[in-house]
Structures are given as C-alpha cells and as structure tokens.
Enzyme design. Structure first.
Site, PDB file in Angstrom:
ATOM      1  CB  SER A   1      -0.893   0.064   1.298  1.00 38.56           C
ATOM      2  OG  SER A   1      -1.345   1.292   1.291  1.00 38.56           O
TER       3      SER A   1
ATOM      4  CE1 TYR B   1      -3.146  -0.229   5.289  1.00 39.58           C
ATOM      5  CE2 TYR B   1      -3.820  -2.490   5.625  1.00 39.58           C
ATOM      6  CZ  TYR B   1      -3.517  -1.359   4.888  1.00 39.58           C
ATOM      7  OH  TYR B   1      -3.581  -1.503   3.327  1.00 39.58           O
TER       8      TYR B   1
ATOM      9  CE  LYS C   1      -1.342  -4.316   3.253  1.00 39.09           C
ATOM     10  NZ  LYS C   1      -1.550  -5.761   2.742  1.00 39.09           N
TER      11      LYS C   1
HETATM   12  C1  WQD Z   1      -9.645   9.006   1.463  1.00 39.77           C
HETATM   13  C2  WQD Z   1      -9.786  10.661   1.751  1.00 39.77           C
HETATM   14  C3  WQD Z   1     -10.340  10.950   4.076  1.00 39.77           C
HETATM   15  C4  WQD Z   1     -14.355   8.808   4.215  1.00 39.77           C
HETATM   16  C5  WQD Z   1      -6.994   3.900   3.145  1.00 39.77           C
HETATM   17  C6  WQD Z   1      -5.526   3.250   3.757  1.00 39.77           C
HETATM   18  C7  WQD Z   1      -5.118   2.773   2.382  1.00 39.77           C
HETATM   19  C8  WQD Z   1      -6.119   1.946   1.688  1.00 39.77           C
HETATM   20  C9  WQD Z   1      -7.411   2.711   1.458  1.00 39.77           C
HETATM   21  C10 WQD Z   1      -6.290  -0.414   2.456  1.00 39.77           C
HETATM   22  C11 WQD Z   1      -9.335  10.967   2.926  1.00 39.77           C
HETATM   23  C12 WQD Z   1     -11.550  11.203   3.199  1.00 39.77           C
HETATM   24  C13 WQD Z   1     -12.938   9.491   3.870  1.00 39.77           C
HETATM   25  C14 WQD Z   1     -15.281   9.571   4.479  1.00 39.77           C
HETATM   26  C15 WQD Z   1     -13.920  11.560   4.014  1.00 39.77           C
HETATM   27  N1  WQD Z   1      -6.842   0.877   2.660  1.00 39.77           N
HETATM   28  N2  WQD Z   1     -12.848  10.829   3.667  1.00 39.77           N
HETATM   29  N3  WQD Z   1     -15.060  11.034   4.399  1.00 39.77           N
HETATM   30  O1  WQD Z   1      -7.527   6.798   3.884  1.00 39.77           O
HETATM   31  O2  WQD Z   1      -6.520   7.393   1.796  1.00 39.77           O
HETATM   32  O3  WQD Z   1      -6.473   4.871   2.328  1.00 39.77           O
HETATM   33  O4  WQD Z   1      -7.960   3.090   2.325  1.00 39.77           O
HETATM   34  O5  WQD Z   1      -5.748  -0.889   1.657  1.00 39.77           O
HETATM   35  O6  WQD Z   1      -4.169   1.688   2.710  1.00 39.77           O
HETATM   36  O7  WQD Z   1      -4.893   4.194   4.244  1.00 39.77           O
HETATM   37  O8  WQD Z   1      -8.639   5.984   1.832  1.00 39.77           O
HETATM   38  O9  WQD Z   1     -10.974   6.275   1.216  1.00 39.77           O
HETATM   39  O10 WQD Z   1     -10.518   6.168   3.754  1.00 39.77           O
HETATM   40  O11 WQD Z   1      -9.880   8.243   2.535  1.00 39.77           O
HETATM   41  O12 WQD Z   1     -13.776  12.789   3.736  1.00 39.77           O
HETATM   42  O13 WQD Z   1     -16.604   9.229   5.055  1.00 39.77           O
HETATM   43  O14 WQD Z   1     -11.282  10.701   1.706  1.00 39.77           O
HETATM   44  O15 WQD Z   1     -10.311  11.826   5.140  1.00 39.77           O
HETATM   45  O16 WQD Z   1      -8.850  12.254   3.089  1.00 39.77           O
HETATM   46  P1  WQD Z   1      -7.381   6.452   2.477  1.00 39.77           P
HETATM   47  P2  WQD Z   1     -10.071   6.715   2.451  1.00 39.77           P
END
Ligand code: WQD
Length: 353
Positions: free
Chosen positions: A126, A151, A155
């Site tokens: 990741s 997490y 990785k």
């Molecule tokens: C993306 C952006 C949130 C939800 C994570 C893991 C990564 C992979 C993918 C597993 C951020 C914003 C989110 C919401 C929001 N996981 N957001 N409202 O955190 O970039 O990556 O998930 O493999 O390893 O780190 O993905 O989709 O959670 O968030 O504003 O209800 O969307 O703050 O900026 P992230 P995400």
C-alpha cells in the site's frame, strides 16, 4: 496447460476483481478466503462474468495445517496474497490483531511456498508505506516513513519479511504492489465493494449516502494546504488495479532469475481532491449528494498520488480507466446491491458483526 494461481483473500474487493482478470488472461484460479471480510456469494458474481467458477477453500491463511492441505492438493505456479485486515482505524484500536493476522499469514505462506517449490509471489502492499511524502508525485525511491498506523506498519514489515527472505536465498520471485486508492466496481455490476458496517473509505460512503443508507457524507477537513482545502488522493479503478496484478504475475513468470524482490507503485499518477470526487460523482450520476465539512480525520495524510512510470516500464501496465468511469461503476454496483437483494444480506451481516 493452464497455470494455476492461488489467490488468498480472493473473495474480497480487490481479490475478486483480480480473479476475474486472471481468468480472462487464461490462468486457472484457486481461492483461499476465511470470509472474515467477504462473502461466498461473490463466487457467483465471478462466474457470472467469466463463466468459470474458481475452486474455493474456506479457511484462514494463519492456519498452517489448512494451508498445507491446499498446497498439497493444488499444483500452484504462483500466489497473489491479498488476505489481510485493512482498516486503518481498527488497527489503531486492535494492533495485536493486525500484527498477528497480517504477519503470520505471510510467514505461513512463504514457508509453504518454499516447501512446495512455488516460486512466484505478488504481494498486496500500500502507498501508506510512504506516509506523507516529501515530494509528489511519489516514486518508489521515496523514503519509507514511520507508519501512521499499525495497519500501515504491517505492510512495511511484510515487505521487509519478503525482502529479507529473498536476500537470504529463498528461491522466490516477489513483487510488492503499492496500491493507491482502489475505487469502483466491475462494469457488469456482478462484483464490487462490500464493506461490512459503516464504510471507512470515501467512495463506498458516497454511494451509500446516495442510496439513502447514510444520511449525509462528512468530508474530513476543509483546511488542508490544497487548492480546495480537502485531501488529495490517487483514485484508481479497481479493474485497472486487478489487471496490474496479472501483468505483475506475467512479469515474474518471464524472469529466469532464481529469486528477486521489487516493489512498484500502482496508481493513475493523477491526484484528485475529496471534493472533486464528490462533485464528479454528482455530475456523472446526476445525483445531488448531501454532505458537510467536518474536522480532519486523525492519521490522514494531506496529499499523495503516484509516479506510475516504473509500472509502465517494468510491467507494461498503466491505468486506462477514468475517475468518471470508476464513479459511474461504483454507483451501478450500489444500485445492483439493492436490486439483487444483496443489501439485505449485508445488513444482516452488519447486525451480526
Ligand atoms: C480518502 C480520503 C479521508 C471517508 C486508506 C488506507 C489505504 C487503503 C485505502 C487499504 C481521506 C476522506 C473518507 C469519509 C472523507 N486501505 N474521507 N469522508 O485513508 O486514503 O486510504 O484506504 O488498503 O491503505 O490508508 O482512503 O477512502 O479512507 O480516505 O472525507 O467518509 O477521503 O479523510 O482524505 P485513505 P479513504
């Protein structure tokens, strides 16, 4: 003679789409999945797309006896290892659960690969290993910063376990694929993301809000140092990501070296802000999405998107699908969930979880 590939976690979101891509590329697929974060009915979705039902063993990659049975029954050319816990927030609350599951499953797998002479491994890593990169787009030479969550640390440690095993002479050719943000669903709407409980990730939360399952989306943070104040990510269509795994496997099978270890960014190379994703979702699907701006989410990096040149040069792979396409496919899948009655199964699972 078809080459058989073992896909651990093959009924999960990225796993199931990769199984479809592998079957379409002519590989025979065997799935191991413990159904802790997936459903056996995903097998029907895979068969609906390719006409081929993969062989499926229900069990846990940590269970050495179970995994030994699989390796003794199946003549496997390579392994794609998805099976892992992946919720960032949950890993902070339950670190031992994450370290045990994510590390022991890889160690068991590597030991059995060595025992049965399986020489090819694609590992699901990741972009979280980069933390908040100094320079963007981030390339593979960027330093691995201290993980922001257990997490993310699993990785990093898994990459090191594979690297050290290869350096110690283990006869395995291994590639770690560093994913950015996988979104969307197969255009047929036979498979897609099936988050159990309240989605952590942005796009399933958007589609569930659009479907009226969630009252409104909270955008975490509007005061970042970005053009519109919201975080920036590299959102990649899950089918592009799936196809990258097939290219990675093809690459490994072509290598004559007895062993190798390398790592590759799998992203589009473009960054989009959270607000842009919301607005694009509204435009491509003709939906007004209820949302509000909320405080920042702890642990979020401000912005990250891939330099994707190495994957293109090394694997002959690049992302082909647009953000519009991914958000259209995500919405088609969300609607199909309701029509197929899968939503009720999900809500029952949520009630029992
Ligand atoms: C993306 C952006 C949130 C939800 C994570 C893991 C990564 C992979 C993918 C597993 C951020 C914003 C989110 C919401 C929001 N996981 N957001 N409202 O955190 O970039 O990556 O998930 O493999 O390893 O780190 O993905 O989709 O959670 O968030 O504003 O209800 O969307 O703050 O900026 P992230 P995400």
């Amino acid at each position: 003679m078809q080459k058989t590939i073992l896909v651990t976690g093959g009924l999960g979101f990225i796993g199931s789409h990769t199984v479809v891509a592998l079957q379409e590329a002519g590989y025979e697929v065997v799935i191991v999945d413990n159904l802790s974060n997936s459903f056996a009915f995903v097998l029907d979705g895979i068969r609906a797309i390719t006409g081929i039902l993969p062989r499926f063993y229900e069990g846990d990659c940590n269970d050495r006896d179970f995994m030994q049975q699989v390796f003794s029954k199946e003549k496997v050319e390579g392994v794609i290892h998805f099976a892992a816990y992946k919720a960032v927030g949950e890993s902070v609350a339950h670190p031992l659960k994450y370290y045990h599951n994510n590390l022991v499953s890889l160690i068991v797998l590597l030991e059995l690969m060595q025992q049965y002479g399986v020489a090819n491994l694609v590992f699901s890593s990741s972009c979280t290993v980069y933390g908040q990169p100094e320079h963007l787009p981030v390339d593979e030479s960027a330093p691995i910063l201290p993980a922001q969550s257990p997490y993310g640390n699993t990785k990093q440690v898994c990459e090191e376990i594979i690297r050290d095993s290869v350096q110690a002479g283990m006869p395995v050719k291994a590639l770690a694929l560093r994913y950015f943000n996988p979104i969307g669903a197969h255009p047929s709407a036979h498979i897609g993301e099936l988050p159990i409980g309240v989605p952590n990730n942005l796009v399933p939360y958007i589609t569930q809000t659009a479907a009226g399952i969630r009252p409104e989306l909270s955008i975490f943070g509007k005061d970042y140092n970005t053009p519109d104040g919201t975080c920036i990510r590299d959102f990649i269509h899950v089918m592009d990501l799936a196809e990258a795994h097939v290219k990675a496997l093809d690459y490994l099978l072509r290598q004559d070296a007895p062993s190798l270890y390398d790592y590759v960014n799998i992203g589009t190379g473009k960054g989009h802000s959270v607000l842009e994703v919301v607005q694009t979702f509204e435009q491509v699907n003709g939906i007004k999405l209820p949302y509000k701006f909320a405080p920042r989410r702890p642990g979020d990096v401000e912005q990250i998107y891939a330099k994707a040149d190495k994957a293109k040069q090394m694997l002959g792979w690049q992302a082909r699908r647009s953000l519009d396409e991914a958000l259209r496919d995500a919405w088609q899948w969300q609607k199909a969930l309701k029509e197929k009655g899968i939503l009720e199964k999900m809500q029952k699972a949520e009630a029992n979880s």
